[in-house]
Scaffold this active site. Structure first.
Site, PDB file in Angstrom:
ATOM      1  N   CYS A 195       0.720  -1.112   0.107  1.00  0.00           N
ATOM      2  CA  CYS A 195      -0.185   0.057  -0.098  1.00  0.00           C
ATOM      3  C   CYS A 195       0.870   1.441  -0.160  1.00  0.00           C
ATOM      4  O   CYS A 195       1.574   1.445  -0.861  1.00  0.00           O
ATOM      5  CB  CYS A 195      -0.946  -0.019   0.978  1.00  0.00           C
ATOM      6  SG  CYS A 195      -2.380   1.067   0.828  1.00  0.00           S
ATOM      7  N   HIS A 215      -3.605  -5.242   0.630  1.00  0.00           N
ATOM      8  CA  HIS A 215      -2.986  -5.716   2.210  1.00  0.00           C
ATOM      9  C   HIS A 215      -3.194  -7.005   2.482  1.00  0.00           C
ATOM     10  O   HIS A 215      -4.489  -7.365   3.127  1.00  0.00           O
ATOM     11  CB  HIS A 215      -3.913  -4.668   3.183  1.00  0.00           C
ATOM     12  CG  HIS A 215      -3.536  -3.314   3.360  1.00  0.00           C
ATOM     13  ND1 HIS A 215      -2.670  -2.901   4.199  1.00  0.00           N
ATOM     14  CD2 HIS A 215      -4.341  -2.222   2.710  1.00  0.00           C
ATOM     15  CE1 HIS A 215      -2.452  -1.476   3.986  1.00  0.00           C
ATOM     16  NE2 HIS A 215      -3.400  -1.043   3.202  1.00  0.00           N
ATOM     17  N   GLU A 240      -1.901  -8.485   5.110  1.00  0.00           N
ATOM     18  CA  GLU A 240      -1.864  -8.382   6.453  1.00  0.00           C
ATOM     19  C   GLU A 240      -3.325  -8.184   7.125  1.00  0.00           C
ATOM     20  O   GLU A 240      -3.597  -8.442   8.557  1.00  0.00           O
ATOM     21  CB  GLU A 240      -0.805  -7.571   7.080  1.00  0.00           C
ATOM     22  CG  GLU A 240      -1.127  -6.291   7.417  1.00  0.00           C
ATOM     23  CD  GLU A 240      -1.237  -5.180   6.086  1.00  0.00           C
ATOM     24  OE1 GLU A 240      -1.094  -4.257   6.200  1.00  0.00           O
ATOM     25  OE2 GLU A 240      -0.994  -5.768   5.038  1.00  0.00           O
TER      26      GLU A 240
END
Length: 235
Positions: A97, A184, A186
């Protein structure tokens, strides 16, 4: 065991810290579930924390952030300089990002506010190149996203890996040294939902509803994490 330096580029909203801690923590949890063992060291660069000169790592990962990669805050300028040094020293760099965007800038590309607006929820990306480290293989992947900035011009020598109609330059590679994704891996759904809830009035009901509904399709964060670690070991 791989040694990974996580350059954390944000602080979570105070009401989210108790449950989700920070982006470095989310990445640590993500990598704990991968087949390649990895030891993570987290440094919050917003607070000016960086590794000591004597520390060495197999790769450096730059996290997401609410800040603009093209911003002029002092900590962002310091980070851009640091990343250029790392690249020139031959270190391996992974960007997610904000990290995806700031590395594009550091290496001569461009990024800025997108006229497409906010990207939220789960987005699908078409894979344009199949690399040896991309196992298990896929023709595309889904990731949780939260961004209104995008890379608009890739750095010279970069290879576009994945794209979508909303985000044409969604993942890229620079040689054997740099790998970046706009999405993302994560993020976990409870965190993504909490972000949506906190910003609901900003996004509007239509976009909020679409993003929330998209969670039902799941996402490939674990796959992308595996690919990232395999990129590091393959190179």
């Amino acid at each position: 065991m791989l040694s990974l330096c996580i350059l954390e580029t944000d602080h979570l909203r105070p009401e989210l810290v108790d449950e989700f801690h920070g982006y470095g923590y989310l990445f640590q949890r993500l990598f704990e579930r991968q087949p390649i063992p990895v030891r993570c060291s987290v440094f919050n660069v917003v607070d000016g924390h960086y590794p000591a000169d004597t520390q060495t790592f197999d790769a450096y990962l730059i996290t997401g952030s609410k800040a603009d990669a093209f911003g002029d805050a002092p900590w962002i300028e310091v980070l851009r300089s640091y990343l250029l040094q790392r690249y020139q020293a031959g270190d391996m760099l992974l960007g997610i990002c904000f990290g995806h965007q700031i590395l594009a800038l550091v290496l001569g590309g461009e990024c800025g506010r997108s006229d497409r607006g906010w990207g939220l929820g789960v987005h699908h990306y078409q894979l344009l190149e199949h690399k040896p480290w991309m196992t298990p293989t896929r023709d595309g992947f889904d990731l949780l996203v939260s961004h209104q900035d995008q890379v608009s011009v890739l750095p010279k020598g970069a290879q576009l890996l994945a794209s979508s109609p909303f985000c044409p330059l969604a993942a890229y590679q620079v040689g054997k040294q740099v790998l970046c994704f706009q999405g993302h891996p994560e993020f976990v759904e409870p965190y993504a939902q909490a972000l949506l809830d906190l910003r609901r009035e900003v996004y509007g009901e239509d976009l909020y509803g679409q993003a929330t509904a998209s969670f039902r399709q799941g996402n490939d964060g674990a796959l992308i994490a595996q690919w990232m670690l395999q990129f590091v070991t393959w190179s």
